[in-house]
Design an enzyme around this catalytic site. Structure first.
Site, PDB file in Angstrom:
ATOM      1  N   GLU A  65     189.333  58.238  21.461  1.00 23.09           N
ATOM      2  CA  GLU A  65     190.578  58.130  22.219  1.00 23.09           C
ATOM      3  C   GLU A  65     190.838  56.699  22.668  1.00 23.09           C
ATOM      4  O   GLU A  65     191.987  56.239  22.686  1.00 23.09           O
ATOM      5  CB  GLU A  65     190.527  59.056  23.432  1.00 23.09           C
ATOM      6  CG  GLU A  65     190.427  60.538  23.107  1.00 23.09           C
ATOM      7  CD  GLU A  65     189.000  61.009  22.858  1.00 23.09           C
ATOM      8  OE1 GLU A  65     188.804  62.209  22.624  1.00 23.09           O
ATOM      9  OE2 GLU A  65     188.068  60.164  22.876  1.00 23.09           O
ATOM     10  N   GLY A 311     180.620  48.901  16.972  1.00 25.36           N
ATOM     11  CA  GLY A 311     181.851  48.165  16.723  1.00 25.36           C
ATOM     12  C   GLY A 311     182.017  47.639  15.316  1.00 25.36           C
ATOM     13  O   GLY A 311     182.872  46.776  15.083  1.00 25.36           O
ATOM     14  N   LEU A 337     189.175  60.351   9.898  1.00 24.49           N
ATOM     15  CA  LEU A 337     189.072  59.876   8.518  1.00 24.49           C
ATOM     16  C   LEU A 337     190.113  58.817   8.179  1.00 24.49           C
ATOM     17  O   LEU A 337     190.093  58.240   7.084  1.00 24.49           O
ATOM     18  CB  LEU A 337     189.185  61.043   7.539  1.00 24.49           C
ATOM     19  CG  LEU A 337     190.573  61.549   7.112  1.00 24.49           C
ATOM     20  CD1 LEU A 337     190.425  62.545   5.965  1.00 24.49           C
ATOM     21  CD2 LEU A 337     191.380  62.116   8.228  1.00 24.49           C
ATOM     22  N   ILE A 338     191.037  58.541   9.105  1.00 26.91           N
ATOM     23  CA  ILE A 338     192.129  57.602   8.838  1.00 26.91           C
ATOM     24  C   ILE A 338     191.589  56.194   8.619  1.00 26.91           C
ATOM     25  O   ILE A 338     192.087  55.444   7.777  1.00 26.91           O
ATOM     26  CB  ILE A 338     193.156  57.635   9.985  1.00 26.91           C
ATOM     27  CG1 ILE A 338     193.796  59.023  10.073  1.00 26.91           C
ATOM     28  CG2 ILE A 338     194.239  56.583   9.800  1.00 26.91           C
ATOM     29  CD1 ILE A 338     194.634  59.235  11.326  1.00 26.91           C
TER      30      ILE A 338
END
Length: 423
Positions: A65, A311, A337-338
């Site tokens: 998020e 990261g 999955l984007i």
């Protein structure tokens, strides 16, 4: 009758909070054994952290998020320069992600637990201009306190799976009251909007998924390309964001079926599990190295690279030839999955993707992703793709087109929020 049901729902919710109160410090201590961030900043969890007044306030519960909020925060800062930014989260990994993405300009604290006096204290001290709750964060006392404090709330990038909808339906009157107090509900897709309307939202706008607006950072793409050069000409299979219960069958399938030249890059979702996953790799009898201590090229006999760094997920995607997105072999709902598709990599997912239902369906329909049934099926399809460069290229190109087609959510949501800030 509706009023009576609302009173009953409130009583049940407050009773649950009362019973949970003694367990909260025990839970923090228990989780702190593996993740020390849970032992810190307890004052913030009690609503006593240092916060700016009159800020643009965004609440993002954890890592996914917090990342999804990035394009919206950028759009809002561009439209309202100079406004202070306050970010709240619930997990140490979410906080670390916020620090890396927004630490240069935002104040970052934990959101207090949803007890009435704590939420009132937090809002009284912060007095935010607006509150943006990312995805599905319906905290009744927080929403009630914000309404009385005159803080407009927005539910942004809202998603609601069938499973989550069934959970909220246990307290139908309270859920309805919460949704009707939110000024703007901006849903990811039509299915999310329909479920939110059924639960009682007054109106819902379908604005798309903010995660499509996250561009792969150029420095991460360059880092991944440099890794690929160091690793040599070996085919690379990435297992990204894996969860507990998934690594063992995946490692077994890899050990049994993959040729020696294939490099497996394994990146667990949660950093507190890095050591545990290293033990699983050893148990599977596979030679491995850790990304955190890797200096230069891989040794020739290395079968697995453990991605124990934070990261760098975009870099891992850029360095691989085929990517599996975890949390989907076990019934955990899947992960985003984007990101993999936006780097132009073929994507494999398991059968359990209910947390990313719309994006997964669209990716499969676009030819950018393929669903597998289990670890053996995953390994078979991954090896097939690694041996079929044209098929890999077609899926990668489909992923780039798929992500490009669905961008624009940040601009749409910003257009809904800005009038509230100007009011």
């Amino acid at each position: 009758m509706p009023k009576l049901r609302l009173i009953l729902d409130w009583m049940l919710y407050r009773l649950a909070l009362l019973l949970a109160a003694p367990l909260i410090p025990l839970r923090l201590l228990w989780r702190g054994r593996r993740e020390h961030g849970y032992l810190q900043d307890w004052d913030e969890r009690l609503g006593a952290g240092a916060v700016p007044e009159g800020a643009l306030w965004v609440h993002a519960v954890s890592v996914g998020e917090m990342r999804a909020a990035q394009p919206l925060i950028a759009a809002l800062r561009a439209a309202h320069p100079g406004m202070p930014v306050l970010l709240t989260c619930m997990t140490p990994t979410g906080r670390a992600t916020a620090e890396s993405l927004y630490g240069g300009f935002a104040t970052i604290v934990y959101l207090p637990y949803d007890y009435a006096w704590l939420t009132r204290r937090f809002l009284r001290r912060a007095r935010p201009r607006i509150g943006i709750l990312m995805e599905t964060e319906l905290w009744p006392n927080l929403i009630h306190a914000a309404t009385h404090a005159g803080v407009p709330l927005v539910l942004a990038n809202a998603r609601l799976s069938k499973r989550s909808a069934r959970g909220y339906a246990w307290l139908p009157a309270l859920t309805r009251a919460c949704l009707q107090r939110i000024a703007i509900v901006a849903a990811q897709g039509e299915a999310d909007a329909a479920r939110l309307l059924k639960l009682g939202a007054a109106s819902v706008r379908v604005t798309g998924n903010l995660k499509f607006d996250i561009a792969p950072p150029p420095e991460m793409l360059e880092r991944g390309a440099a890794w690929k050069v160091k690793w040599g000409s070996r085919p690379v299979l990435l297992l990204a964001s894996t969860r507990e219960g998934e690594e063992t069958p995946l490692l077994r399938a890899f050990a049994e079926r993959a040729p020696a030249e294939v490099l497996l890059v394994l990146v667990p979702r949660h950093p507190q599990r890095f050591g545990e996953v290293a033990d699983l790799i050893e148990t599977a009898g596979l030679t491995y190295q850790r990304r955190s201590v890797l200096d230069g090229a891989l040794t020739p006999d290395t079968r697995v690279l453990l991605g124990d760094s934070l990261g760098e997920l975009f870099a891992y995607y850029a360095a691989c030839d085929v990517a599996f997105v975890g949390g989907s072999l076990a019934p955990l709902g899947g992960q985003n999955l984007i990101e993999a598709a936006s780097v132009g990599r073929p994507v494999l997912v398991g059968p359990h993707t209910f947390n990313f239902e719309e994006a997964t369906r669209l990716a499969i329909e676009a030819g950018a992703a393929l669903r597998v049934s289990d670890a053996a099926d995953l390994m078979g399809n991954a090896l097939r793709l690694l041996n079929d460069a044209p098929a890999c290229a077609r899926m990668g190109e489909a992923g780039l087109a798929f992500t490009a087609h669905h961008r624009g959510a940040a601009e749409r949501v910003e257009g809904l929020i800005s009038p509230l800030l100007k009011a």
